[in-house]
Motif scaffolding. Sequence first.
Motif, PDB file in Angstrom:
ATOM      1  N   GLY A 114      56.863  58.371  29.717  1.00  0.00           N
ATOM      2  CA  GLY A 114      55.421  58.142  30.223  1.00  0.00           C
ATOM      3  C   GLY A 114      55.231  58.088  31.644  1.00  0.00           C
ATOM      4  O   GLY A 114      54.292  57.646  32.155  1.00  0.00           O
ATOM      5  N   SER A 164      55.860  49.648  17.809  1.00  0.00           N
ATOM      6  CA  SER A 164      55.112  50.958  16.972  1.00  0.00           C
ATOM      7  C   SER A 164      55.749  51.729  16.077  1.00  0.00           C
ATOM      8  O   SER A 164      55.241  52.212  15.179  1.00  0.00           O
ATOM      9  CB  SER A 164      54.634  51.835  18.067  1.00  0.00           C
ATOM     10  OG  SER A 164      56.103  52.157  18.726  1.00  0.00           O
ATOM     11  N   ASP A 200      57.300  52.859  24.392  1.00  0.00           N
ATOM     12  CA  ASP A 200      55.977  53.635  24.522  1.00  0.00           C
ATOM     13  C   ASP A 200      55.139  52.296  25.366  1.00  0.00           C
ATOM     14  O   ASP A 200      53.846  52.645  25.492  1.00  0.00           O
ATOM     15  CB  ASP A 200      55.337  53.416  23.139  1.00  0.00           C
ATOM     16  CG  ASP A 200      56.030  54.325  22.131  1.00  0.00           C
ATOM     17  OD1 ASP A 200      56.695  55.386  22.456  1.00  0.00           O
ATOM     18  OD2 ASP A 200      55.800  53.874  21.078  1.00  0.00           O
ATOM     19  N   SER A 240      53.597  54.624  28.113  1.00  0.00           N
ATOM     20  CA  SER A 240      52.670  55.663  27.998  1.00  0.00           C
ATOM     21  C   SER A 240      51.231  54.943  27.186  1.00  0.00           C
ATOM     22  O   SER A 240      50.331  55.649  27.052  1.00  0.00           O
ATOM     23  CB  SER A 240      53.582  56.713  26.761  1.00  0.00           C
ATOM     24  OG  SER A 240      53.878  55.951  25.667  1.00  0.00           O
ATOM     25  N   SER A 241      51.771  54.004  26.487  1.00  0.00           N
ATOM     26  CA  SER A 241      50.462  53.327  25.937  1.00  0.00           C
ATOM     27  C   SER A 241      49.478  52.381  26.900  1.00  0.00           C
ATOM     28  O   SER A 241      48.659  51.666  26.491  1.00  0.00           O
ATOM     29  CB  SER A 241      50.754  52.383  24.593  1.00  0.00           C
ATOM     30  OG  SER A 241      51.397  51.457  25.198  1.00  0.00           O
ATOM     31  N   ASN A 242      50.041  52.304  28.082  1.00  0.00           N
ATOM     32  CA  ASN A 242      49.344  51.384  29.220  1.00  0.00           C
ATOM     33  C   ASN A 242      49.695  50.023  28.865  1.00  0.00           C
ATOM     34  O   ASN A 242      48.503  49.123  29.130  1.00  0.00           O
ATOM     35  CB  ASN A 242      48.074  51.880  29.296  1.00  0.00           C
ATOM     36  CG  ASN A 242      47.699  51.294  30.815  1.00  0.00           C
ATOM     37  OD1 ASN A 242      48.484  50.803  31.695  1.00  0.00           O
ATOM     38  ND2 ASN A 242      46.477  51.232  30.872  1.00  0.00           N
ATOM     39  N   ALA A 295      49.741  48.522  25.658  1.00  0.00           N
ATOM     40  CA  ALA A 295      49.394  48.241  24.343  1.00  0.00           C
ATOM     41  C   ALA A 295      50.706  48.131  23.519  1.00  0.00           C
ATOM     42  O   ALA A 295      50.518  47.259  22.180  1.00  0.00           O
ATOM     43  CB  ALA A 295      48.333  49.206  23.925  1.00  0.00           C
ATOM     44  N   ASP A 296      51.448  48.918  23.517  1.00  0.00           N
ATOM     45  CA  ASP A 296      52.524  48.802  22.639  1.00  0.00           C
ATOM     46  C   ASP A 296      53.916  48.536  23.167  1.00  0.00           C
ATOM     47  O   ASP A 296      54.163  48.676  24.361  1.00  0.00           O
ATOM     48  CB  ASP A 296      52.688  50.548  22.063  1.00  0.00           C
ATOM     49  CG  ASP A 296      51.618  50.824  20.978  1.00  0.00           C
ATOM     50  OD1 ASP A 296      50.876  49.819  20.443  1.00  0.00           O
ATOM     51  OD2 ASP A 296      51.586  51.786  21.035  1.00  0.00           O
ATOM     52  N   ASP A 297      54.899  47.905  22.316  1.00  0.00           N
ATOM     53  CA  ASP A 297      56.292  47.557  22.809  1.00  0.00           C
ATOM     54  C   ASP A 297      56.217  46.748  23.785  1.00  0.00           C
ATOM     55  O   ASP A 297      56.863  46.696  24.966  1.00  0.00           O
ATOM     56  CB  ASP A 297      57.099  48.833  23.064  1.00  0.00           C
ATOM     57  CG  ASP A 297      57.243  49.820  21.969  1.00  0.00           C
ATOM     58  OD1 ASP A 297      56.814  49.592  20.587  1.00  0.00           O
ATOM     59  OD2 ASP A 297      57.620  51.079  22.074  1.00  0.00           O
TER      60      ASP A 297
END
Length: 727
Positions: free
Chosen positions: A384, A407, A413, A416-418, A420-422
Amino acid sequence: MEQDSNGYRRSYRRLATLAVVLSVALVPLSGLGAAQQADAAGNQSYVAVQGEECTPITSFSDNKSALAYYDYRLPENFSDNPSVNQTGDIFGSGGTAALQEPNTSAVFLYTDTANNTTSLVFVHGEVEDGSGGAATFNITGLPEDGNWTVRDDDFNDTMSLDNWTVNGTQSVVDWAWPSETTDGGVYSNVSQDTNVTIEPAFNEEAELFGEANNGTVDTWQVISNESDNTTISNESDGMNESDGMNESVNVTRTDLVMNESLQISGGTCEDVANGTDGDDADTDGGATDDADSDGDATDDTDSDGDDTDDSETNETATVAFDDQETDGTTVTVQNVTVPEDGYVAIHNDSLLDGDAVGSVIGVSDYLEAGSYDNLSVELFDVPGADFDESELTENATLIAMPHEETSGDESYDFVSSNGADDGPYTDNGTPVTDDANVTIANDTDDNETNETATVTFDDQETDGTSVTVQNVMVPNDGYVAIHNDSLLDGDAVGSVIGVSDYLEAGSYDSLTVELFDVPGAEFDESELTENGTLIAMPHEETSGDESYDFVSSNGADDGPYTDNGTPVTDDANVTVVNDTDDNVTETPEEDTPVDDTPVDSPETDTPADDTPTDTPADDTPTDTPEDDTPTDTPADDTPTDTPADDTPTDTPEDDTPTDTPEDDTPTDTPADDTPEDDTPTDTPEDDTPTDTPVDDTPTDTPEDDTPVDDDDEVTPTDDGSPAPLSG
């Protein structure tokens, strides 16, 4: 003077559990420079938090500005410094003297009640005691509308070692102070919304350790005013001097862990314990915590009834990331433990500016729950993320941060999730991290070589008008200046007594520098007249006019090259030649008679060699001049002839040794001996040897016979007959 922060930004460390020792002391009020009172700025409250420990802070107060309260003092020639309150020779804070302690760094709050503003105050060392020291603070979360009211020290002179790197809400300050002075600063306009984090580094961990001296900081403290006294008007004119008032203020000194971060924020320790910013956990005003949804006075997040919040994980990750060298493509995490599956990410120092997502430059493979040693992490290969580079090219501080797999796809992530995840594992709400200074192995030497100048200045003799610098290398265009030893007393400008021509970047050997011809300087002399110590210092051309302007600009332009904040120099003992020559010329004059003595010795030896020249006495019987040719024969013939009677003429032979001193005269001595021989004077034969080159005879004879044979001839003459010649 704000400088580039590369290389100065210090490490980012997580908050950790620690023990704090509280010590309460009564501090004399005199020397504080003003009255102290309980915080009157709207009854605001602040706390200092380090790990799990929270300490309330009450500010010191008065109706004067923070600049006047700190009372920063410099000598008169630095009076234009905006931080200076009044001139003085202490190079430090006069107003906080009563709060200062030797080898101690302190942080506290001060409120100006005249305009209701509060400032964060740092003071290192004590102006009348202490060994000096060094500290580096990386301070983040500073108010955007605040500013550094006082910078101690930050003045335009080579004596000022400190580095101030100010970048919005972050400041990195490198301090180094000698004994009996202070360093520090005042940041104004903090408020209840403030949440400042201080990352400390003291002593060997500080950027400028050893630059001022090798003193150490032994204690780091946060100080709180616990006094109830009202405003007292006792203005101080100097250090520990007041108008007779000697009241005391009760303070609390809390010792801090010196290698852990500290947070200063508005609020109370109850707010910290509740994890709020001063808001009650009971948001609806009821008698129960709103987490108790069913009103049974228990927290409904405690699903198993064990009085713990099951929404919190009791176990978190740990990570160890040591300083290291790298080729720029990978780094090694010494250890990481993840209680649940996850990853360890590598962040660059933009994380310190709050960029949690964009700072990720590397991530490990997927890790199952467990502990991992010496884990290699590839850089610039993050799902990402896009990068403009494929490897590190400069030394840097990197941060290792364990992340949890949330996730369920076993793929990192977070980027890539900005975010939000991990997300990262946390400890008391703070991400678990460790930092490392990472050095590019192949570039280290090149970087060091290109950073600054070098100079070699050897002991030498001079006629007083010039000196020779053995070598100087300037990475950029510049000069090499010659300073006298008043530089050691702090006179960086007035000590310049010589400067080279303009030098383009490069290396120069045996560079001649004329003395007492410096642009902007005036001298009472035109040459050195006494031996002394001089200092060579490379300067950089900064004004662009290819003219040495350091003196004429009073140090503002064409300043010295530095190495870790210290000017590059070399010193030499310079001897004025004229003084030396006078001493030397006397020495050979004294040696001259010594040389004459050996000259006399050979003359003394000459008579010894000339003694055989008395051989003509033996030759005297030689009635014919033919004796000159057969030199040896006459010696044999002589005994045969009646000169046996002449031989007994030991008188001349005895006179001969007497004549030895006369032998110092030329080899004509035999001629002189002949007149003394009264007996031989009866015959003209004595004249014959005189006419005959008698010198030829001794010339041959002394070589073989002089040392032994001739003496043997003289000795046996006591028998009345000539002794046979030996050999």
